[in-house]
Scaffold this motif. Structure first.
Motif, PDB file in Angstrom:
ATOM      1  N   PRO A 103       0.832  -1.203   0.000  1.00  0.00           N
ATOM      2  CA  PRO A 103       0.000   0.000   0.000  1.00  0.00           C
ATOM      3  C   PRO A 103       0.866   1.252   0.000  1.00  0.00           C
ATOM      4  O   PRO A 103       2.055   1.200   0.368  1.00  0.00           O
ATOM      5  CB  PRO A 103      -0.790  -0.125   1.307  1.00  0.00           C
ATOM      6  N   PRO A 104       0.312   2.394  -0.408  1.00  0.00           N
ATOM      7  CA  PRO A 104       1.084   3.639  -0.413  1.00  0.00           C
ATOM      8  C   PRO A 104       1.564   3.990   0.993  1.00  0.00           C
ATOM      9  O   PRO A 104       0.859   3.765   1.979  1.00  0.00           O
ATOM     10  CB  PRO A 104       0.073   4.676  -0.931  1.00  0.00           C
ATOM     11  N   GLY A 105       2.750   4.541   1.070  1.00  0.00           N
ATOM     12  CA  GLY A 105       3.313   4.950   2.338  1.00  0.00           C
ATOM     13  C   GLY A 105       4.441   4.038   2.786  1.00  0.00           C
ATOM     14  O   GLY A 105       4.757   3.042   2.140  1.00  0.00           O
ATOM     15  N   ARG A 106       5.051   4.405   3.924  1.00  0.00           N
ATOM     16  CA  ARG A 106       6.108   3.595   4.503  1.00  0.00           C
ATOM     17  C   ARG A 106       5.517   2.298   5.025  1.00  0.00           C
ATOM     18  O   ARG A 106       4.512   2.305   5.736  1.00  0.00           O
ATOM     19  CB  ARG A 106       6.799   4.357   5.628  1.00  0.00           C
ATOM     20  N   ASP A 107       6.135   1.187   4.661  1.00  0.00           N
ATOM     21  CA  ASP A 107       5.564  -0.121   4.966  1.00  0.00           C
ATOM     22  C   ASP A 107       5.193  -0.267   6.438  1.00  0.00           C
ATOM     23  O   ASP A 107       4.106  -0.759   6.770  1.00  0.00           O
ATOM     24  CB  ASP A 107       6.561  -1.216   4.583  1.00  0.00           C
ATOM     25  N   GLU A 108       6.085   0.142   7.346  1.00  0.00           N
ATOM     26  CA  GLU A 108       5.853  -0.043   8.771  1.00  0.00           C
ATOM     27  C   GLU A 108       4.716   0.835   9.297  1.00  0.00           C
ATOM     28  O   GLU A 108       4.180   0.573  10.383  1.00  0.00           O
ATOM     29  CB  GLU A 108       7.134   0.252   9.564  1.00  0.00           C
ATOM     30  N   GLU A 109       4.349   1.864   8.547  1.00  0.00           N
ATOM     31  CA  GLU A 109       3.338   2.805   9.018  1.00  0.00           C
ATOM     32  C   GLU A 109       1.947   2.528   8.459  1.00  0.00           C
ATOM     33  O   GLU A 109       0.982   3.185   8.850  1.00  0.00           O
ATOM     34  CB  GLU A 109       3.766   4.229   8.657  1.00  0.00           C
ATOM     35  N   GLU A 122      -3.260  -1.285   6.332  1.00  0.00           N
ATOM     36  CA  GLU A 122      -3.662  -1.173   4.933  1.00  0.00           C
ATOM     37  C   GLU A 122      -3.018  -2.249   4.058  1.00  0.00           C
ATOM     38  O   GLU A 122      -3.278  -2.310   2.854  1.00  0.00           O
ATOM     39  CB  GLU A 122      -3.320   0.217   4.408  1.00  0.00           C
ATOM     40  N   GLU A 123      -2.173  -3.073   4.659  1.00  0.00           N
ATOM     41  CA  GLU A 123      -1.628  -4.250   3.974  1.00  0.00           C
ATOM     42  C   GLU A 123      -2.496  -5.431   4.378  1.00  0.00           C
ATOM     43  O   GLU A 123      -2.655  -5.712   5.568  1.00  0.00           O
ATOM     44  CB  GLU A 123      -0.171  -4.476   4.407  1.00  0.00           C
ATOM     45  N   TRP A 124      -3.080  -6.138   3.396  1.00  0.00           N
ATOM     46  CA  TRP A 124      -4.066  -7.142   3.751  1.00  0.00           C
ATOM     47  C   TRP A 124      -4.131  -8.276   2.730  1.00  0.00           C
ATOM     48  O   TRP A 124      -3.601  -8.186   1.621  1.00  0.00           O
ATOM     49  CB  TRP A 124      -5.450  -6.501   3.896  1.00  0.00           C
ATOM     50  N   VAL A 125      -4.804  -9.345   3.165  1.00  0.00           N
ATOM     51  CA  VAL A 125      -5.182 -10.449   2.289  1.00  0.00           C
ATOM     52  C   VAL A 125      -6.671 -10.686   2.499  1.00  0.00           C
ATOM     53  O   VAL A 125      -7.163 -10.610   3.629  1.00  0.00           O
ATOM     54  CB  VAL A 125      -4.354 -11.722   2.596  1.00  0.00           C
ATOM     55  N   ALA A 126      -7.405 -10.926   1.423  1.00  0.00           N
ATOM     56  CA  ALA A 126      -8.854 -11.090   1.501  1.00  0.00           C
ATOM     57  C   ALA A 126      -9.258 -12.488   1.055  1.00  0.00           C
ATOM     58  O   ALA A 126      -8.778 -12.989   0.025  1.00  0.00           O
ATOM     59  CB  ALA A 126      -9.564 -10.046   0.654  1.00  0.00           C
ATOM     60  N   LEU A 127     -10.146 -13.115   1.841  1.00  0.00           N
ATOM     61  CA  LEU A 127     -10.664 -14.448   1.524  1.00  0.00           C
ATOM     62  C   LEU A 127     -12.153 -14.367   1.239  1.00  0.00           C
ATOM     63  O   LEU A 127     -12.849 -13.458   1.702  1.00  0.00           O
ATOM     64  CB  LEU A 127     -10.454 -15.421   2.696  1.00  0.00           C
TER      65      LEU A 127
END
Length: 255
Positions: free
Chosen positions: A159-165, A169-174
């Motif tokens: 996702p946009p932005g610094r990864d750690e921040e 917003e980083e996800w996996v969808a089932l």
């Protein structure tokens, strides 16, 4: 360690380049690790075999022992974060010749996104093993009954932005693509590594046609990590049911 005089051979579904690499006497310690006579630790490049008590861990270790008949040709000059030498292993005689590929093709290891590995061939081998439902992809290898109709529909790995921040917003969808509700108690989601695991909350049921999103951040539906789960350069999400069976997976590649 440098390779020399590579030779192309047809090996089942693949044209394997067999390298005339340095010869070593090594002893398998599990399904993807070796120890040399001098105590050097080796890790098979581009693959990850199950660890005990995971499904088929013992079978993977036994198969590697049967493939690594000393001496073998060992090629690699990069160490991982644990100080293990990352290597391709080739059998000087007999088929299969490329041990790394054989473990994935027989469904006893998963393929990894690794800069130094022939990932396209390894992932093709993984797809074939899944199509043929062998090894880890056999629904009867470590459990009973049909696999539930759960699918990974998307991954947001960068996702946009610094990864750690932006972990939320980083996800996996089932999604439940079946006609019946599925109790996901005891189910997990994992990446290609041996560390990152998400366990569904007890008594969580996903109804027919329903979706669920799991973030890398906090909350009941988060990995609860302080660093990203999904590698921007490429990764794979796997869904594992309560019997330890691989239900489905989805790979993403870096852009």
């Amino acid at each position: 360690m440098a390779a020399c005089s590579p030779q192309a051979e047809r090996e089942g579904d693949f044209d394997v380049v067999v390298h005339d690499a340095p010869t070593s006497v090594v002893r398998p310690t599990d399904g993807d690790s070796l120890t040399g006579e001098d105590g050097t630790s080796y890790r098979l490049l581009g693959i990850n075999a199950p660890d005990a008590p995971e499904c088929l861990a013992e079978e993977a270790a036994e198969r590697l022992r049967s493939l690594v008949v000393n001496p073998v040709n060992v090629l690699g000059d990069v160490d991982d974060q644990f100080g293990r030498r990352l290597v391709d292993v080739y059998r000087p005689e007999g088929s299969p010749s490329w041990v790394n590929l054989a473990m994935v093709r027989e469904g006893l290891a998963i393929a990894l996104h690794a800069d130094d590995a022939d990932t396209s061939m390894l992932f093709d081998a993984q797809d074939l093993a899944r199509e043929e439902m062998i090894g880890l992809w056999d629904p009867h290898a470590c459990g009973e009954g049909p696999l539930a109709s759960i699918e990974i529909i998307d991954i947001e790995a960068d996702p946009p932005g610094r990864d750690e921040e932006v972990l939320d917003e980083e996800w996996v969808a089932l999604s439940n693509r079946g006609d019946e509700a599925v109790d996901l108690t005891g189910w997990t989601i994992r990446d290609e590594s041996t560390q990152n695991r998400f366990a569904f909350p007890p008594a969580f049921v996903l109804g027919p046609g329903e979706d669920v999103m799991i973030t890398s951040g906090s909350g009941d539906f988060g990995f609860g990590m302080e660093s990203p789960i999904w590698n921007n350069g490429g990764d794979t999400a796997f869904v594992v049911d309560d019997q330890g069976r691989f239900v489905t997976y989805l790979s993403v590649t870096g852009g």
